[in-house]
Design a protein around this motif. Structure first.
Motif, PDB file in Angstrom:
ATOM      1  N   GLY A 144      73.805   6.332  82.942  1.00 41.42           N
ATOM      2  CA  GLY A 144      73.100   6.535  81.681  1.00 41.42           C
ATOM      3  C   GLY A 144      73.857   7.470  80.760  1.00 41.42           C
ATOM      4  O   GLY A 144      74.051   7.185  79.576  1.00 41.42           O
ATOM      5  N   ASP A 196      76.052   6.993  77.054  1.00 36.59           N
ATOM      6  CA  ASP A 196      75.857   7.840  75.876  1.00 36.59           C
ATOM      7  C   ASP A 196      77.089   8.688  75.579  1.00 36.59           C
ATOM      8  O   ASP A 196      77.000   9.760  74.983  1.00 36.59           O
ATOM      9  CB  ASP A 196      74.622   8.716  76.060  1.00 36.59           C
ATOM     10  CG  ASP A 196      73.337   7.936  75.847  1.00 36.59           C
ATOM     11  OD1 ASP A 196      73.108   7.503  74.705  1.00 36.59           O
ATOM     12  OD2 ASP A 196      72.581   7.729  76.818  1.00 36.59           O
ATOM     13  N   ALA A 228      61.792  11.418  82.647  1.00 36.78           N
ATOM     14  CA  ALA A 228      62.222  10.337  81.746  1.00 36.78           C
ATOM     15  C   ALA A 228      63.688  10.564  81.397  1.00 36.78           C
ATOM     16  O   ALA A 228      64.086  11.701  81.087  1.00 36.78           O
ATOM     17  CB  ALA A 228      61.369  10.314  80.488  1.00 36.78           C
ATOM     18  N   TYR A 229      64.483   9.508  81.420  1.00 35.82           N
ATOM     19  CA  TYR A 229      65.914   9.656  81.126  1.00 35.82           C
ATOM     20  C   TYR A 229      66.138  10.249  79.743  1.00 35.82           C
ATOM     21  O   TYR A 229      67.021  11.093  79.562  1.00 35.82           O
ATOM     22  CB  TYR A 229      66.642   8.317  81.230  1.00 35.82           C
ATOM     23  CG  TYR A 229      68.062   8.413  80.721  1.00 35.82           C
ATOM     24  CD1 TYR A 229      69.043   9.049  81.470  1.00 35.82           C
ATOM     25  CD2 TYR A 229      68.404   7.937  79.447  1.00 35.82           C
ATOM     26  CE1 TYR A 229      70.331   9.194  80.988  1.00 35.82           C
ATOM     27  CE2 TYR A 229      69.685   8.077  78.962  1.00 35.82           C
ATOM     28  CZ  TYR A 229      70.641   8.706  79.732  1.00 35.82           C
ATOM     29  OH  TYR A 229      71.909   8.854  79.242  1.00 35.82           O
ATOM     30  N   ASP A 230      65.368   9.828  78.753  1.00 34.47           N
ATOM     31  CA  ASP A 230      65.559  10.331  77.389  1.00 34.47           C
ATOM     32  C   ASP A 230      65.395  11.849  77.326  1.00 34.47           C
ATOM     33  O   ASP A 230      66.103  12.527  76.572  1.00 34.47           O
ATOM     34  CB  ASP A 230      64.565   9.665  76.431  1.00 34.47           C
ATOM     35  CG  ASP A 230      64.933   8.222  76.135  1.00 34.47           C
ATOM     36  OD1 ASP A 230      66.067   7.811  76.467  1.00 34.47           O
ATOM     37  OD2 ASP A 230      64.090   7.492  75.582  1.00 34.47           O
ATOM     38  N   GLU A 231      64.463  12.385  78.122  1.00 28.51           N
ATOM     39  CA  GLU A 231      64.286  13.836  78.139  1.00 28.51           C
ATOM     40  C   GLU A 231      65.480  14.508  78.817  1.00 28.51           C
ATOM     41  O   GLU A 231      65.967  15.541  78.344  1.00 28.51           O
ATOM     42  CB  GLU A 231      63.001  14.230  78.868  1.00 28.51           C
ATOM     43  CG  GLU A 231      62.778  15.740  78.887  1.00 28.51           C
ATOM     44  CD  GLU A 231      61.506  16.166  79.575  1.00 28.51           C
ATOM     45  OE1 GLU A 231      61.215  17.383  79.563  1.00 28.51           O
ATOM     46  OE2 GLU A 231      60.803  15.295  80.126  1.00 28.51           O
ATOM     47  N   LEU A 262      68.562  13.374  78.897  1.00 26.52           N
ATOM     48  CA  LEU A 262      69.669  13.309  77.946  1.00 26.52           C
ATOM     49  C   LEU A 262      69.532  14.380  76.875  1.00 26.52           C
ATOM     50  O   LEU A 262      70.507  15.072  76.541  1.00 26.52           O
ATOM     51  CB  LEU A 262      69.730  11.919  77.309  1.00 26.52           C
ATOM     52  CG  LEU A 262      70.748  11.751  76.177  1.00 26.52           C
ATOM     53  CD1 LEU A 262      72.167  11.947  76.685  1.00 26.52           C
ATOM     54  CD2 LEU A 262      70.587  10.365  75.522  1.00 26.52           C
ATOM     55  N   ALA A 263      68.344  14.528  76.324  1.00 24.23           N
ATOM     56  CA  ALA A 263      68.130  15.522  75.272  1.00 24.23           C
ATOM     57  C   ALA A 263      68.429  16.928  75.773  1.00 24.23           C
ATOM     58  O   ALA A 263      69.046  17.742  75.071  1.00 24.23           O
ATOM     59  CB  ALA A 263      66.688  15.441  74.762  1.00 24.23           C
ATOM     60  N   ARG A 322      72.779  11.166  66.447  1.00 23.20           N
ATOM     61  CA  ARG A 322      72.465   9.729  66.419  1.00 23.20           C
ATOM     62  C   ARG A 322      73.564   8.879  67.044  1.00 23.20           C
ATOM     63  O   ARG A 322      73.415   7.671  67.177  1.00 23.20           O
ATOM     64  CB  ARG A 322      72.221   9.271  64.981  1.00 23.20           C
ATOM     65  CG  ARG A 322      70.992   9.899  64.340  1.00 23.20           C
ATOM     66  CD  ARG A 322      70.769   9.365  62.934  1.00 23.20           C
ATOM     67  NE  ARG A 322      69.536   9.845  62.354  1.00 23.20           N
ATOM     68  CZ  ARG A 322      69.412  11.002  61.723  1.00 23.20           C
ATOM     69  NH1 ARG A 322      70.470  11.808  61.610  1.00 23.20           N
ATOM     70  NH2 ARG A 322      68.251  11.385  61.225  1.00 23.20           N
ATOM     71  N   ARG A 323      74.706   9.507  67.394  1.00 24.86           N
ATOM     72  CA  ARG A 323      75.849   8.800  67.989  1.00 24.86           C
ATOM     73  C   ARG A 323      76.334   7.701  67.057  1.00 24.86           C
ATOM     74  O   ARG A 323      76.568   6.564  67.457  1.00 24.86           O
ATOM     75  CB  ARG A 323      75.489   8.219  69.361  1.00 24.86           C
ATOM     76  CG  ARG A 323      74.655   9.106  70.247  1.00 24.86           C
ATOM     77  CD  ARG A 323      75.301  10.429  70.553  1.00 24.86           C
ATOM     78  NE  ARG A 323      76.410  10.333  71.496  1.00 24.86           N
ATOM     79  CZ  ARG A 323      77.137  11.375  71.870  1.00 24.86           C
ATOM     80  NH1 ARG A 323      76.905  12.578  71.361  1.00 24.86           N
ATOM     81  NH2 ARG A 323      78.118  11.236  72.732  1.00 24.86           N
TER      82      ARG A 323
END
Length: 221
Positions: free
Chosen positions: A19, A23, A104-107, A109-110, A138-139
């Protein structure tokens, strides 16, 4: 940004690593505490994603060693236990952040990106030079208003060069910042990635090769 994921559950470790690589982060994996310390001794990492319950050497002890060695690596501790006492203990060891499984993966990553920003000198989230606009949050990358579809490695290489603000970045430094340690073809990968990146950026060329030294982004900031 370089990240070391230390997790003994192979499936979870690879899920996190893949993941983060999608990113545009360079990620290495260690399955236990002793391996983690060896990797930390061989290379510089911006963020350490550290499972607390590790074989060989407990995650708490790994965290203590990071603090004792005065490494600049930021520590995100993972654990299946989320009690207040556990969080207090983990942070008391020197961890910079704490995340409870399942997550959660999004957390994740953040939190990794936030710690990565703290591991380096403060820089604006949007970098601009020579008509290029690189949005690290935003990459996204654009040149003179034209959106550019870059691969994760191309994005990471361009970000590293733009962060240098016109200074020369050696091929070795690009490898250190962008590629995982087990990539056997990294030197050739740098040349191939730069070739593709230059083609996407278009003319006039903004990435200059400095013979015997490395690469830099030219043009007005």
């Amino acid at each position: 940004m370089r990240v070391l994921v230390v997790e003994d559950e192979e499936f979870l470790a690879e899920m996190i690593a893949e993941g983060l690589r999608r990113d545009a982060l360079a990620v290495d994996v260690a399955p236990d505490g002793p391996t983690a310390l060896r990797k930390l001794g061989l290379g510089e990492y911006d963020v350490l994603v550290l499972d607390r319950d590790l074989p060989g050497l407990h995650g708490d002890d790994v965290c203590r060693r990071v603090v004792e060695r005065r490494l600049l690596t930021r520590v995100l501790m993972l654990t299946a236990s989320g009690t207040v006492r556990d969080r207090v203990d983990g942070l008391g060891l020197g961890a910079d952040d704490y995340l409870t499984k399942p997550f959660a993966y999004d957390e994740l990553l953040a939190r990794v990106l936030a710690l990565g920003r703290r591991a380096r000198p403060a820089l604006p989230p949007v970098l601009e030079r020579a008509g290029l606009v690189l949005d690290t949050a935003r990459r996204q990358v654009s040149r003179d208003g034209r959106y550019l579809a870059l691969s994760r490695k191309e994005f990471a290489v361009l970000e590293t060069l733009m962060r240098a603000d016109g200074a020369v970045v050696s091929g070795e430094d690009l490898i250190e910042q962008v590629w995982e340690e087990d990539t056997s073809y990294r030197t050739n990968a740098v040349r191939v990635t730069l070739s593709k990146l230059r083609a996407k950026l278009g003319e006039p060329q903004v990435i200059e090769t400095v013979p015997g030294a490395g690469y830099r982004v030219v043009g007005a900031a």
